[in-house]
Write an enzyme that holds these catalytic residues in place. Structure first.
Site, short mmCIF file in Angstrom:
data_model
loop_
_atom_site.label_atom_id
_atom_site.label_comp_id
_atom_site.label_asym_id
_atom_site.label_seq_id
_atom_site.Cartn_x
_atom_site.Cartn_y
_atom_site.Cartn_z
N HIS A 150 -2.25 -0.78 -7.54
CA HIS A 150 -1.35 0.36 -7.57
C HIS A 150 0.11 -0.09 -7.42
CE1 HIS A 150 -0.05 4.55 -6.54
NE2 HIS A 150 0.85 3.88 -5.83
N GLU A 151 0.36 -0.95 -6.44
CA GLU A 151 1.72 -1.40 -6.19
C GLU A 151 2.22 -2.30 -7.33
OE1 GLU A 151 3.63 -0.18 -3.81
OE2 GLU A 151 1.91 1.08 -3.34
N HIS A 154 3.44 -0.15 -10.19
CA HIS A 154 4.80 0.37 -10.06
C HIS A 154 5.80 -0.64 -10.60
CE1 HIS A 154 4.38 4.17 -8.07
NE2 HIS A 154 3.75 3.68 -7.01
N GLU A 207 3.39 8.18 -9.61
CA GLU A 207 2.26 7.90 -8.74
C GLU A 207 0.95 7.96 -9.51
OE1 GLU A 207 2.03 6.85 -5.64
OE2 GLU A 207 4.20 6.72 -5.50
#
Length: 277
Positions: A150-151, A154, A207
């Site tokens: 997820h990070e 980004h 997100e």
């Protein structure tokens, strides 16, 4: 030649994530994405990628220095650090499919001793985990992979770059034409905004984007996609404790979990293929 490579890989296993990555292909053959996140925003082009990545690197090094001064920066022998670096080593080879620049990034993974439930990946591949997120949520390797994916997403989708461009364009009230003419000004401003990188709040769309790209990254690396659902359920339960920095910028909720549940079947085949390798 083969003996030299073998010795290098043995050294890398013991000592360095960065060298270890040299023993793994940085780019797998491009494969069609299984999740649908659309194209990245054109707004990000208002901030030069290299400018932001350099600023992120500087801030990351400052953070590590501060942690080291407090005795909070894990050394290479730390078991938890070795654990998250091993997970990163499996995810990073798939990063360039989402952003070609990632094949040139100098990836780093570090662990900071803190009760904070937090983790991040800054532009340019600078990853940090806090021990609190691992310990307090009792994360499995699969769940760590979902957070890391997820990070990383980004950074790969350049959400910070896009958000800073939007913030600056709004704050200085530039029209579209002036934005284009004043591109250098926005870029230089972004270079001074490194301190904001860790406090940026991404949009709901960002997100969602990171959830899905991270889900696919982790699945391709052989981590169980179902862990994304268990992870965010844990996150939802943790919100009752209050004061959690990670959750202030990563909102939880039933809709988020439903979206992940709906996309798990799309990447399950990737996970099963990875398990056979």
């Amino acid at each position: 030649m083969h003996a030299t490579i073998s010795l290098l890989c043995q050294y890398a296993t013991r000592h360095s994530l960065l060298v270890a990555l040299a023993c793994t292909p940085l780019m797998h053959a491009p494969a069609q994405a299984q999740v649908d996140v659309g194209k990245a925003s054109v707004m990000r082009q208002l901030v030069p990628a290299e400018t932001l990545e350099n600023s992120a690197t500087q801030q990351y090094q400052e953070l590590l220095q501060q942690a080291k001064a407090k005795g909070a920066l894990a050394d290479g022998n730390n078991a938890q650090l070795q654990r998250i670096r091993a997970i990163a080593q499996r995810l990073i080879p798939y990063a360039a499919q989402w952003n070609p620049r990632a094949s040139q990034w100098k990836w780093e993974v570090n662990l900071i001793a803190s009760k904070q439930i937090n983790a991040f990946c800054m532009p340019g591949g600078k990853i940090a985990f806090y021990t609190g997120i691992i310990d307090q949520l009792r994360l499995t390797d699969d769940e760590i992979a979902m957070i890391m994916g997820h990070e990383m997403a980004h950074a790969l989708r350049e959400h910070s770059r896009e958000q800073l461009a939007k913030n600056q364009a709004t704050s200085i009230g530039i029209s579209l034409g002036a934005q284009l003419l004043g591109l250098g000004d926005i870029g230089s401003t972004a270079a001074r905004l490194g301190g904001q990188l860790l406090s940026l709040k991404f949009s709901r769309n960002d997100e969602s984007d990171a959830d899905l790209v991270g889900l696919e990254l982790a699945a391709r690396a052989g981590y169980n996609p179902q862990a994304a659902v268990s992870l965010w359920r844990k996150m939802g339960e943790a919100t009752g404790e209050g004061g959690i920095g990670f959750l202030s910028t990563h909102p939880t909720g039933p809709s988020r979990i439903r979206q992940l549940e709906g996309n798990v079947p799309r990447v399950m085949g990737l996970y099963e293929q990875a398990r056979k390798r």
